[in-house]
Motif scaffolding. Structure first.
Motif, PDB file in Angstrom:
ATOM      1  N   UNK A  68       0.815  -1.213   0.000  1.00 17.16           N
ATOM      2  CA  UNK A  68       0.000   0.000   0.000  1.00 17.16           C
ATOM      3  C   UNK A  68       0.848   1.264   0.000  1.00 17.16           C
ATOM      4  N   UNK A  69       1.859   1.303   0.865  1.00 21.77           N
ATOM      5  CA  UNK A  69       2.656   2.529   0.956  1.00 21.77           C
ATOM      6  C   UNK A  69       3.429   2.768  -0.336  1.00 21.77           C
ATOM      7  N   UNK A  70       3.820   1.684  -1.023  1.00 27.05           N
ATOM      8  CA  UNK A  70       4.498   1.856  -2.308  1.00 27.05           C
ATOM      9  C   UNK A  70       3.524   2.333  -3.381  1.00 27.05           C
ATOM     10  N   UNK A  71       2.306   1.832  -3.360  1.00 24.04           N
ATOM     11  CA  UNK A  71       1.294   2.323  -4.293  1.00 24.04           C
ATOM     12  C   UNK A  71       0.975   3.789  -4.031  1.00 24.04           C
ATOM     13  N   UNK A  72       1.062   4.195  -2.767  1.00 26.35           N
ATOM     14  CA  UNK A  72       0.778   5.578  -2.412  1.00 26.35           C
ATOM     15  C   UNK A  72       1.735   6.581  -3.020  1.00 26.35           C
ATOM     16  N   UNK A  73       2.905   6.105  -3.468  1.00 21.65           N
ATOM     17  CA  UNK A  73       3.858   6.986  -4.140  1.00 21.65           C
ATOM     18  C   UNK A  73       3.559   7.103  -5.635  1.00 21.65           C
ATOM     19  N   UNK A  74       2.606   6.279  -6.103  1.00 22.25           N
ATOM     20  CA  UNK A  74       2.353   6.170  -7.546  1.00 22.25           C
ATOM     21  C   UNK A  74       0.947   6.602  -7.937  1.00 22.25           C
ATOM     22  N   UNK A  75      -0.064   6.048  -7.255  1.00 26.01           N
ATOM     23  CA  UNK A  75      -1.446   6.228  -7.695  1.00 26.01           C
ATOM     24  C   UNK A  75      -1.881   7.690  -7.785  1.00 26.01           C
ATOM     25  N   UNK A  76      -1.468   8.564  -6.849  1.00 24.29           N
ATOM     26  CA  UNK A  76      -1.906   9.966  -6.966  1.00 24.29           C
ATOM     27  C   UNK A  76      -1.428  10.667  -8.243  1.00 24.29           C
ATOM     28  N   UNK A  77      -0.501  10.052  -8.962  1.00 27.36           N
ATOM     29  CA  UNK A  77      -0.009  10.649 -10.208  1.00 27.36           C
ATOM     30  C   UNK A  77      -0.973  10.438 -11.372  1.00 27.36           C
ATOM     31  N   UNK A 108      -1.834   5.293   3.694  1.00 32.11           N
ATOM     32  CA  UNK A 108      -0.713   4.758   2.909  1.00 32.11           C
ATOM     33  C   UNK A 108      -0.930   4.963   1.417  1.00 32.11           C
ATOM     34  N   UNK A 109      -2.146   4.741   0.970  1.00 33.26           N
ATOM     35  CA  UNK A 109      -2.464   4.856  -0.461  1.00 33.26           C
ATOM     36  C   UNK A 109      -2.521   6.311  -0.932  1.00 33.26           C
ATOM     37  N   UNK A 110      -2.625   7.235   0.027  1.00 36.73           N
ATOM     38  CA  UNK A 110      -2.730   8.677  -0.275  1.00 36.73           C
ATOM     39  C   UNK A 110      -3.937   8.958  -1.174  1.00 36.73           C
ATOM     40  N   UNK A 111      -5.036   8.315  -0.824  1.00 37.68           N
ATOM     41  CA  UNK A 111      -6.288   8.509  -1.550  1.00 37.68           C
ATOM     42  C   UNK A 111      -7.368   8.974  -0.588  1.00 37.68           C
ATOM     43  N   UNK A 112      -8.367   9.642  -1.138  1.00 34.19           N
ATOM     44  CA  UNK A 112      -9.506  10.074  -0.323  1.00 34.19           C
ATOM     45  C   UNK A 112     -10.508   8.944  -0.118  1.00 34.19           C
ATOM     46  N   UNK A 113     -10.502   7.991  -1.040  1.00 34.79           N
ATOM     47  CA  UNK A 113     -11.448   6.882  -0.948  1.00 34.79           C
ATOM     48  C   UNK A 113     -10.901   5.691  -1.727  1.00 34.79           C
ATOM     49  N   UNK A 114     -11.428   4.508  -1.446  1.00 34.57           N
ATOM     50  CA  UNK A 114     -11.176   3.335  -2.288  1.00 34.57           C
ATOM     51  C   UNK A 114     -12.491   2.943  -2.929  1.00 34.57           C
TER      52      UNK A 114
END
Length: 393
Positions: A68-77, A108-114
């Motif tokens: 999750x924390x690694x995805x959090x560095x990517x998904x917001x892009x 960790x995902x740096x998202x507002x929602x899943x």
């Protein structure tokens, strides 16, 4: 990429999903600064490749360590509304811990929602009862949904079919993650139940738990021709419209390549599958005998009904695969997990079978007299060092 309606969620789900349990740096949480740059680069390239080929469902879990924390560095892009993001949370016994873990996931995902939240591991009737009780984890998930942090609620399971069907028939879940593929079709009644309730159906690990098909024995390669075992299994699953998406657990960007070869065959499944299925069946008959193949499951006890907690159905199933298709490596991996998998893979192996009287628990089996010897034979064939689940690594 092809897409299918994911049940009543109305999401257009790609027929392949990018599962996040194999590319991460660690199965344990570690600070971001401790994640090697090279590993993070591979994860980013993998997600980039996934989205490039139209696999916009990114699936992970709180139990997958640094995933999750690694995805959090990517998904917001990436453009958020073009992605379907799913995480899963365990701690089903403790609603407060469940809520805490979910908030950690979102942070960790740096998202507002899943888009999809899975209650991870409804594997027993006891866990289902805990989830469904007033104030339980389902109630917590509903609250998160009302807060806009979750769009749809589902569950994942490695449990027996009766537990899965009972969970589906509560009518409380929008989708299910479960095991079903060519070598293990026992959960079909659960898929039928999910279809009746208009739920999304996500198949867990069809290429790994479905036979270590990325390292197939030559015999299986020959039997599946002109398809590779991976493409055959994918096509077998996706030839059933009740199945919506198959999880790919990539470790690197090129791991999608073999799966993508399935897509041109989707419209030809009814032409290419029957001769392969017939070859597989005839080879199993030749190696195991038609009577055994048609009757071996009859009257077998559950592990909790068996002295020594031996998981007789799973052991005999692994023996069938090893003898019919040379699936020794797969059999060893699964056999030596018995005794170490908890409710995720219950029961023990046959190490102590010589010391046990199985006559009473096998009374309803037409093969009651020979099964103890077959269990011992399987232990000698597949037994070895103990294997742990990946999350125990």
């Amino acid at each position: 990429m092809e897409y299918r309606r994911f049940g009543r969620t109305e999401l257009q789900m790609p027929v392949f999903s990018c599962g996040g349990m194999r590319y991460q740096h660690s199965w344990q949480d570690v600070p971001k600064l401790m994640i090697p740059a090279k590993n993070q680069e591979i994860v980013e390239a993998t997600i980039q490749r996934s989205l490039e080929v139209g696999i916009n469902h990114i699936e992970t879990a709180r139990a997958y360590g640094t995933s999750e924390i690694q995805l959090g560095q990517i998904l917001p892009k990436f453009t958020r509304d073009r992605m379907i993001v799913q995480t899963k949370v365990t701690s089903l016994e403790d609603p407060k811990e469940f809520s805490k873990k979910f908030e950690t996931s979102l942070k960790n995902l740096k998202l507002d929602y899943v888009d999809l939240l899975g209650l991870h591991g409804i594997n027993t009737h006891e866990l289902l009862g805990q989830v469904m009780r007033p104030g339980g984890c389902l109630e917590v998930a509903r609250k998160l949904q009302s807060q806009g942090k979750v769009r749809f609620i589902g569950f994942s399971t490695h449990g027996p079919t009766d537990v899965i069907v009972k969970t589906i028939e509560t009518g409380c879940f929008d989708y299910v993650n479960l095991h079903w593929y060519y070598i293990n079709q026992g959960n079909w009644p659960a898929i039928e139940a999910a279809t009746k309730h208009d739920m999304g159906v996500f198949i867990i690990s069809p290429s790994d738990k479905g036979g270590k098909l990325y390292e197939p024995p030559q015999k299986l390669v020959d039997l599946c021709a002109p398809l590779s075992p991976i493409v055959f299994n994918n096509l077998f699953c996706l030839s059933h419209p009740q199945v919506h998406t198959l999880s790919i657990g990539p470790t690197k960007p090129t791991d999608f390549d073999e799966h993508l070869k399935t897509l041109p065959w989707l419209d030809k499944a009814q032409e290419v599958l029957p001769p392969i299925l017939e070859r597989l069946k005839q080879e199993a008959i030749a190696c195991l005998g038609e009577d055994w193949l048609n009757t071996w499951e009859i009257g077998l006890p559950k592990p909790e009904e068996t002295p020594g907690n031996i998981n007789i159905p799973v052991i005999l199933w692994l023996r069938n695969l090893a003898l019919a298709y040379d699936m020794i490596s797969y059999g060893q991996m699964r056999y030596n997990l018995l005794g170490n998998g908890g409710h995720w893979f219950p029961g023990a192996n046959a190490k102590k079978v010589k010391k046990l009287d199985l006559s009473q628990c096998l009374a309803n089996s037409p093969h009651r007299d020979k099964i103890p010897a077959l269990l011992l034979e399987t232990h000698e064939l597949l037994g070895g060092e103990e294997v742990k689940r990946l999350s125990q690594s």
